[in-house]
Write a protein that holds these residues in place. Structure first.
Motif, PDB file in Angstrom:
ATOM      1  N   GLU A  59      -1.274   0.973  -2.608  1.00  0.00           N
ATOM      2  CA  GLU A  59      -1.347   2.272  -3.273  1.00  0.00           C
ATOM      3  C   GLU A  59      -0.527   3.318  -2.517  1.00  0.00           C
ATOM      4  OE1 GLU A  59      -2.875   2.818  -6.118  1.00  0.00           O
ATOM      5  OE2 GLU A  59      -3.761   0.808  -6.278  1.00  0.00           O
ATOM      6  N   ALA A  60       0.034   4.263  -3.280  1.00  0.00           N
ATOM      7  CA  ALA A  60       0.790   5.358  -2.681  1.00  0.00           C
ATOM      8  C   ALA A  60      -0.097   6.101  -1.682  1.00  0.00           C
ATOM      9  CB  ALA A  60       1.273   6.315  -3.764  1.00  0.00           C
ATOM     10  N   THR A  61       0.463   6.445  -0.540  1.00  0.00           N
ATOM     11  CA  THR A  61      -0.153   7.148   0.606  1.00  0.00           C
ATOM     12  C   THR A  61      -1.008   6.233   1.470  1.00  0.00           C
ATOM     13  OG1 THR A  61      -2.279   7.934  -0.333  1.00  0.00           O
ATOM     14  CG2 THR A  61      -0.297   9.251  -0.797  1.00  0.00           C
ATOM     15  N   ARG A  62      -1.339   5.024   0.986  1.00  0.00           N
ATOM     16  CA  ARG A  62      -2.245   4.157   1.736  1.00  0.00           C
ATOM     17  C   ARG A  62      -1.453   3.144   2.558  1.00  0.00           C
ATOM     18  NH1 ARG A  62      -6.166   7.269   1.814  1.00  0.00           N
ATOM     19  NH2 ARG A  62      -7.517   5.553   2.485  1.00  0.00           N
ATOM     20  N   GLY A  63      -1.944   2.871   3.749  1.00  0.00           N
ATOM     21  CA  GLY A  63      -1.289   1.904   4.607  1.00  0.00           C
ATOM     22  C   GLY A  63       0.084   2.383   5.066  1.00  0.00           C
ATOM     23  N   LEU A  64       0.803   1.530   5.768  1.00  0.00           N
ATOM     24  CA  LEU A  64       2.124   1.876   6.283  1.00  0.00           C
ATOM     25  C   LEU A  64       3.135   2.028   5.149  1.00  0.00           C
ATOM     26  CD1 LEU A  64       3.521   2.139   9.159  1.00  0.00           C
ATOM     27  CD2 LEU A  64       4.409  -0.146   8.702  1.00  0.00           C
ATOM     28  N   GLY A  66       2.565   2.539   1.917  1.00  0.00           N
ATOM     29  CA  GLY A  66       2.228   3.645   1.019  1.00  0.00           C
ATOM     30  C   GLY A  66       2.711   4.975   1.552  1.00  0.00           C
ATOM     31  N   ARG A  67       2.640   5.140   2.887  1.00  0.00           N
ATOM     32  CA  ARG A  67       3.149   6.381   3.490  1.00  0.00           C
ATOM     33  C   ARG A  67       4.665   6.444   3.407  1.00  0.00           C
ATOM     34  NH1 ARG A  67       0.745   8.788   8.892  1.00  0.00           N
ATOM     35  NH2 ARG A  67       2.196  10.365   8.125  1.00  0.00           N
ATOM     36  N   ALA A  68       5.317   5.320   3.704  1.00  0.00           N
ATOM     37  CA  ALA A  68       6.779   5.283   3.617  1.00  0.00           C
ATOM     38  C   ALA A  68       7.225   5.599   2.192  1.00  0.00           C
ATOM     39  CB  ALA A  68       7.292   3.904   4.042  1.00  0.00           C
ATOM     40  N   PHE A  69       6.507   5.083   1.221  1.00  0.00           N
ATOM     41  CA  PHE A  69       6.830   5.292  -0.185  1.00  0.00           C
ATOM     42  C   PHE A  69       6.740   6.775  -0.556  1.00  0.00           C
ATOM     43  CE2 PHE A  69       5.494   5.487  -4.660  1.00  0.00           C
ATOM     44  CZ  PHE A  69       6.519   4.776  -5.267  1.00  0.00           C
ATOM     45  N   VAL A  70       5.651   7.418  -0.173  1.00  0.00           N
ATOM     46  CA  VAL A  70       5.434   8.820  -0.537  1.00  0.00           C
ATOM     47  C   VAL A  70       6.325   9.763   0.269  1.00  0.00           C
ATOM     48  CG1 VAL A  70       3.750  10.699  -0.496  1.00  0.00           C
ATOM     49  CG2 VAL A  70       3.097   8.455  -1.373  1.00  0.00           C
ATOM     50  N   GLU A  71       6.478   9.470   1.553  1.00  0.00           N
ATOM     51  CA  GLU A  71       7.256  10.347   2.431  1.00  0.00           C
ATOM     52  C   GLU A  71       8.763  10.113   2.314  1.00  0.00           C
ATOM     53  OE1 GLU A  71       5.732   9.756   6.348  1.00  0.00           O
ATOM     54  OE2 GLU A  71       3.719  10.493   5.830  1.00  0.00           O
ATOM     55  N   ASP A  79       1.810  -1.523  17.009  1.00  0.00           N
ATOM     56  CA  ASP A  79       0.561  -2.297  17.081  1.00  0.00           C
ATOM     57  C   ASP A  79      -0.256  -1.918  15.853  1.00  0.00           C
ATOM     58  OD1 ASP A  79      -1.794  -3.574  17.601  1.00  0.00           O
ATOM     59  OD2 ASP A  79      -2.088  -2.727  19.597  1.00  0.00           O
ATOM     60  N   TYR A  80      -0.071  -2.673  14.790  1.00  0.00           N
ATOM     61  CA  TYR A  80      -0.677  -2.336  13.503  1.00  0.00           C
ATOM     62  C   TYR A  80      -2.196  -2.203  13.605  1.00  0.00           C
ATOM     63  CZ  TYR A  80      -1.691  -2.523   8.505  1.00  0.00           C
ATOM     64  OH  TYR A  80      -2.148  -2.230   7.244  1.00  0.00           O
ATOM     65  N   SER A  85      -1.990   6.334  12.845  1.00  0.00           N
ATOM     66  CA  SER A  85      -1.180   7.171  11.954  1.00  0.00           C
ATOM     67  C   SER A  85      -1.211   6.689  10.510  1.00  0.00           C
ATOM     68  CB  SER A  85       0.275   7.196  12.438  1.00  0.00           C
ATOM     69  OG  SER A  85       0.846   5.901  12.403  1.00  0.00           O
ATOM     70  N   ILE A  86      -1.940   5.604  10.247  1.00  0.00           N
ATOM     71  CA  ILE A  86      -2.012   5.076   8.887  1.00  0.00           C
ATOM     72  C   ILE A  86      -3.448   4.761   8.532  1.00  0.00           C
ATOM     73  CG2 ILE A  86       0.309   4.063   8.967  1.00  0.00           C
ATOM     74  CD1 ILE A  86      -1.049   1.332   9.482  1.00  0.00           C
ATOM     75  N   THR A  87      -3.696   4.614   7.220  1.00  0.00           N
ATOM     76  CA  THR A  87      -5.005   4.104   6.805  1.00  0.00           C
ATOM     77  C   THR A  87      -4.982   2.593   6.987  1.00  0.00           C
ATOM     78  OG1 THR A  87      -4.365   3.685   4.500  1.00  0.00           O
ATOM     79  CG2 THR A  87      -5.099   5.915   5.048  1.00  0.00           C
ATOM     80  N   HIS A  88      -6.139   2.009   7.049  1.00  0.00           N
ATOM     81  CA  HIS A  88      -6.207   0.566   7.307  1.00  0.00           C
ATOM     82  C   HIS A  88      -6.791  -0.197   6.113  1.00  0.00           C
ATOM     83  CE1 HIS A  88      -4.851   0.307  11.523  1.00  0.00           C
ATOM     84  NE2 HIS A  88      -5.237   1.569  11.558  1.00  0.00           N
TER      85      HIS A  88
END
Length: 287
Positions: A59-64, A66-71, A79-80, A85-88
């Motif tokens: 989903e947009a904004t979620r996870g790594l 999703g953030r890259a997509f929106v930003e 170290d995931y 800095s991201i939702t898990h």
């Protein structure tokens, strides 16, 4: 072309990009997908040891990703598991695959995020220019491919069928067709996919058939075969572009443009570029 066929072609473009991403970055895992609504669906995975990433919906904004997509900018988690800095939301598929370092690059088409490409490793890895540059290049190449596909579909949908007999077109319509033809030629120069190049060629043929004058295929133009680049250059010249402007459009050197233009003129037995354009139109090479 129906919508499903278009989706299948785009999915294949993603698969090719993911394979290229794995090859260029040397990261063991690569995957990616395009947006469907406000979520990215992973349709291609390379190098994974499990099937946990198959069909993952981010989903947009979620996870790594999703953030890259929106930003609209790359995101990195060295170290995931411990990243703050991201939702898990997607820890289960990512960590089940054993991924530690994950790098996400958005695919931007005409200023809009269309998807995300990922590369990852099972251990913590630094992502410097050696990895970042090729990842950016692959994302850009995919964006170009999608942009061309979008344009071809748009033009095909808007293209009227070629009439059995062609009545003279209004000057404004004729000029629009010629501009479209020149633009398609410049787009085709950046495409490596054979099927897409074939469709571009079909679209160009439809443009020329719609606008072909009554004296098309006249004896002085019949049988002439221009190379793709000679046609590109002549199509731009037909719009009144200078050699310098053609060079900038086609990303060629000005001296190269001059050489292609002279070759086209020789094949068409024309002493000027204007005469060459006129003969190319009569021969059905240009609209």
């Amino acid at each position: 072309m129906d919508a499903q066929a278009g989706k299948d072609e785009d999915a294949q473009a993603v698969a090719d990009a993911v394979a290229e991403l794995a090859r260029r970055t040397r990261f063991p895992v690569a995957f990616g997908g395009l947006a469907r609504g406000d979520a990215i669906t992973v349709t291609s995975v390379q190098g994974a040891r499990t099937h946990h990433l198959d069909g993952l919906v981010v989903e947009a904004t979620r996870g790594l990703g999703g953030r890259a997509f929106v930003e609209k900018r790359p995101r990195l988690a060295v170290d995931y598991r411990t990243s703050r800095s991201i939702t898990h939301d997607y820890d289960r598929p990512v960590l089940s695959e054993g991924i530690s370092t994950l790098f996400a690059v958005p695919v931007i088409v005409a200023g809009r995020s269309r998807g995300v490409l990922y590369c990852g490793s099972w251990g913590q890895s630094t992502v410097g220019d050696v990895v970042a540059r090729p990842a950016f290049a692959v994302a850009q190449e995919l964006a170009t491919e999608l942009r061309v596909r979008d344009e071809v579909r748009r033009r095909l949908a808007a293209m009227p069928p070629a009439p059995a007999s062609v009545a003279p077109l209004a000057p404004a319509v004729q000029e629009e067709l010629r501009e479209s033809f020149a633009e398609l030629r410049s787009l085709a120069a950046a495409v490596t996919d054979a099927s897409l190049r074939d469709r571009l060629a079909q679209l160009e043929q439809r443009l020329t058939s719609i606008s072909r004058p009554a004296d098309a295929l006249a004896p002085d133009g019949a049988g002439v075969r221009l190379s793709p680049r000679e046609t590109d250059v002549l199509a731009c010249a037909a719009l009144g572009s200078t050699n310098g402007e053609i060079a900038a459009t086609l990303q060629l050197k000005e001296v190269t443009v001059k050489s292609y233009l002279q070759s086209a003129m020789a094949k068409l037995d024309a002493s000027t570029r204007h005469a060459a354009v006129a003969k190319a139109r009569r021969a059905g090479i240009l609209p």
